[in-house]
Design a protein around this motif. Sequence first.
Motif, mmCIF file in Angstrom:
data_model
loop_
_atom_site.group_PDB
_atom_site.id
_atom_site.type_symbol
_atom_site.label_atom_id
_atom_site.label_comp_id
_atom_site.label_asym_id
_atom_site.label_seq_id
_atom_site.Cartn_x
_atom_site.Cartn_y
_atom_site.Cartn_z
ATOM 1 N N THR A 158 70.141 -129.118 -1.985
ATOM 2 C CA THR A 158 71.282 -127.856 -2.136
ATOM 3 C C THR A 158 70.667 -126.794 -2.980
ATOM 4 N N VAL A 159 69.999 -126.968 -3.593
ATOM 5 C CA VAL A 159 69.313 -125.853 -4.515
ATOM 6 C C VAL A 159 68.403 -125.443 -3.644
ATOM 7 N N LEU A 160 67.465 -125.499 -2.815
ATOM 8 C CA LEU A 160 67.164 -124.813 -2.103
ATOM 9 C C LEU A 160 67.504 -123.993 -1.054
ATOM 10 N N ASN A 161 68.635 -124.644 -0.234
ATOM 11 C CA ASN A 161 69.670 -124.300 1.092
ATOM 12 C C ASN A 161 70.299 -122.464 0.053
ATOM 13 N N TYR A 162 70.958 -123.201 -1.505
ATOM 14 C CA TYR A 162 71.372 -121.970 -1.835
ATOM 15 C C TYR A 162 70.909 -120.836 -2.478
ATOM 16 N N LEU A 174 64.953 -116.052 -6.305
ATOM 17 C CA LEU A 174 63.443 -116.438 -5.673
ATOM 18 C C LEU A 174 63.765 -116.035 -4.281
ATOM 19 N N ALA A 175 62.488 -114.861 -4.166
ATOM 20 C CA ALA A 175 62.171 -114.572 -2.135
ATOM 21 C C ALA A 175 61.474 -116.384 -1.191
ATOM 22 N N PRO A 176 62.293 -116.088 -0.164
ATOM 23 C CA PRO A 176 61.885 -117.230 0.052
ATOM 24 C C PRO A 176 60.366 -117.998 0.197
ATOM 25 N N ASP A 177 60.236 -116.440 0.906
ATOM 26 C CA ASP A 177 58.492 -116.574 0.674
ATOM 27 C C ASP A 177 57.345 -117.207 0.025
ATOM 28 N N ALA A 178 58.274 -116.535 -1.601
ATOM 29 C CA ALA A 178 58.009 -117.883 -2.975
ATOM 30 C C ALA A 178 58.243 -118.254 -2.901
ATOM 31 N N LEU A 179 59.581 -118.644 -2.989
ATOM 32 C CA LEU A 179 59.435 -120.158 -3.116
ATOM 33 C C LEU A 179 58.724 -120.962 -2.354
ATOM 34 N N ASP A 188 54.612 -134.379 -2.582
ATOM 35 C CA ASP A 188 56.028 -135.039 -3.006
ATOM 36 C C ASP A 188 56.837 -134.203 -3.268
ATOM 37 N N PRO A 189 58.492 -134.464 -3.184
ATOM 38 C CA PRO A 189 58.717 -133.470 -3.823
ATOM 39 C C PRO A 189 59.663 -134.136 -4.590
ATOM 40 N N PHE A 190 59.368 -135.465 -5.279
ATOM 41 C CA PHE A 190 59.569 -135.408 -7.192
ATOM 42 C C PHE A 190 58.408 -134.854 -7.538
ATOM 43 N N GLU A 191 57.425 -135.625 -7.045
ATOM 44 C CA GLU A 191 56.338 -133.929 -8.387
ATOM 45 C C GLU A 191 56.952 -133.019 -8.745
ATOM 46 N N PHE A 192 57.366 -131.580 -7.232
ATOM 47 C CA PHE A 192 57.374 -130.286 -7.334
ATOM 48 C C PHE A 192 59.069 -130.656 -8.135
ATOM 49 N N ILE A 193 60.215 -131.295 -8.315
ATOM 50 C CA ILE A 193 60.872 -131.159 -9.475
ATOM 51 C C ILE A 193 61.249 -131.418 -10.929
ATOM 52 N N ASP A 194 59.810 -132.143 -10.815
ATOM 53 C CA ASP A 194 58.835 -132.760 -12.397
ATOM 54 C C ASP A 194 58.676 -131.101 -12.905
ATOM 55 N N ALA A 195 57.118 -131.273 -12.095
ATOM 56 C CA ALA A 195 56.496 -129.909 -12.191
ATOM 57 C C ALA A 195 56.536 -128.506 -12.337
ATOM 58 N N SER A 196 57.252 -128.855 -10.918
ATOM 59 C CA SER A 196 58.075 -126.527 -10.703
ATOM 60 C C SER A 196 59.046 -125.699 -11.883
ATOM 61 N N ASP A 197 58.249 -124.959 -12.310
ATOM 62 C CA ASP A 197 59.109 -123.988 -13.387
ATOM 63 C C ASP A 197 60.290 -123.128 -12.339
ATOM 64 N N GLN A 198 59.877 -122.563 -11.174
ATOM 65 C CA GLN A 198 60.452 -121.824 -10.569
ATOM 66 C C GLN A 198 61.961 -123.546 -10.136
ATOM 67 N N TYR A 199 62.071 -123.952 -9.639
ATOM 68 C CA TYR A 199 62.530 -124.751 -9.418
ATOM 69 C C TYR A 199 63.241 -124.951 -10.744
ATOM 70 N N ARG A 200 63.263 -125.075 -11.894
ATOM 71 C CA ARG A 200 63.552 -125.090 -13.226
ATOM 72 C C ARG A 200 65.073 -124.291 -13.153
ATOM 73 N N MET A 201 64.500 -122.843 -13.049
ATOM 74 C CA MET A 201 65.459 -122.070 -12.686
ATOM 75 C C MET A 201 65.848 -121.157 -11.785
ATOM 76 N N GLU A 204 69.540 -124.059 -12.632
ATOM 77 C CA GLU A 204 70.142 -123.060 -13.892
ATOM 78 C C GLU A 204 71.302 -121.930 -13.182
ATOM 79 N N GLY A 205 70.188 -121.396 -12.576
ATOM 80 C CA GLY A 205 71.168 -120.286 -11.207
ATOM 81 C C GLY A 205 72.416 -121.431 -10.829
ATOM 82 N N TYR A 206 72.203 -121.880 -10.055
ATOM 83 C CA TYR A 206 72.772 -122.947 -9.095
ATOM 84 C C TYR A 206 73.579 -122.970 -10.005
#
Length: 328
Positions: A158-162, A174-179, A188-201, A204-206
């Motif tokens: 949902t957040v990637l789509n948003y 975040l620009a799509p190429d940067a994302l 592993d997407p679960f590692e991305f969820i846990d570790a990515s500062d961009q995802y946390r940002m 929060e925006g979503y």
Amino acid sequence: MGIARFDVFNGDADGICAQHQWRLAHPGESTLVTGVKRDVALLERIACGAGAEVTVFDIAIDANAAPLRRLLDAGAHVTWFDHHSARQAFAHPRLCVYWDDAPTVCTSLLVDRHLAGRYRPWAIAAAFGDNLAGPARSLAQAMGWCEAQIAAIAELGTVLNYNAYGECVDDLHLAPDALYLALRPYADPFEFIDASDQYRMLVEGYRDDAARMDDLRPYAQWPCGAVYVLPDACWSRRVSGTFANRLAATGGESAFAVLTPCPDGTYVVSVRSGEPATHAAHVLCERFAGGGRRAAAGINRLPAADVDRFVHAFADYFAGCGRRAHAG
């Protein structure tokens, strides 16, 4: 010099996750060509010659037929994965198309099918983001995920789509190429969820933007569905696709349209059909120079003078009840 490679993908969850699966399976450097959700005429940006490799994800052939022919005539090899309308598709010895417009399929699921499920968690995230909660949940349950894992992947999609929705890249967090580059190191997407500062940002925006959706009310409403006109604001442009998907997810067989103002006075339109087999969303949108697929489609530029005409066309197309509309 090495082979010139171009990866062309929609900037939403489906496009990014399809691209990610492909490059996890086929590592290699490439030139990234992407943009906001509505930026779909992407092949016209590419200039390449014989031997170039072009991969395309979640972009309609119908919006790119002319530049596609140009690239093929120049000697490029093109591999295309998509689930949008493809009436202008054609055969060519250097073109390989994987296409399916079934309402239960998205581009990432086509890539997942091609890769025999090798990076399926990313396909599941994309399916959730593309409003295919039923197929996504079935695949997640087949993998043995618990409800907490399913909820986490659903929010990821949902957040990637948003993040893809906006008039221009400046509207996005975040620009799509940067994302894409942010998630590229993670198989592993679960590692991305846990570790990515961009995802946390992004989360929060979503959540901040999504909280505003509760106050939105229909511009016109009928037994068959409703049309919403959002405020002229960056947050509404970012949340428009998520809001349309939320309406569709809870609306049963009803249809919905979400109109979002652009700075030039036109509107971007997102349409969701509750009965895609008999009332395909893209058929309505094509009357207004739009397009898409059966369950979800859109119009990139609807003039303000055509809003009422669209509202009546929407009602007539989905239920023939335009005269019973009550605007507010």
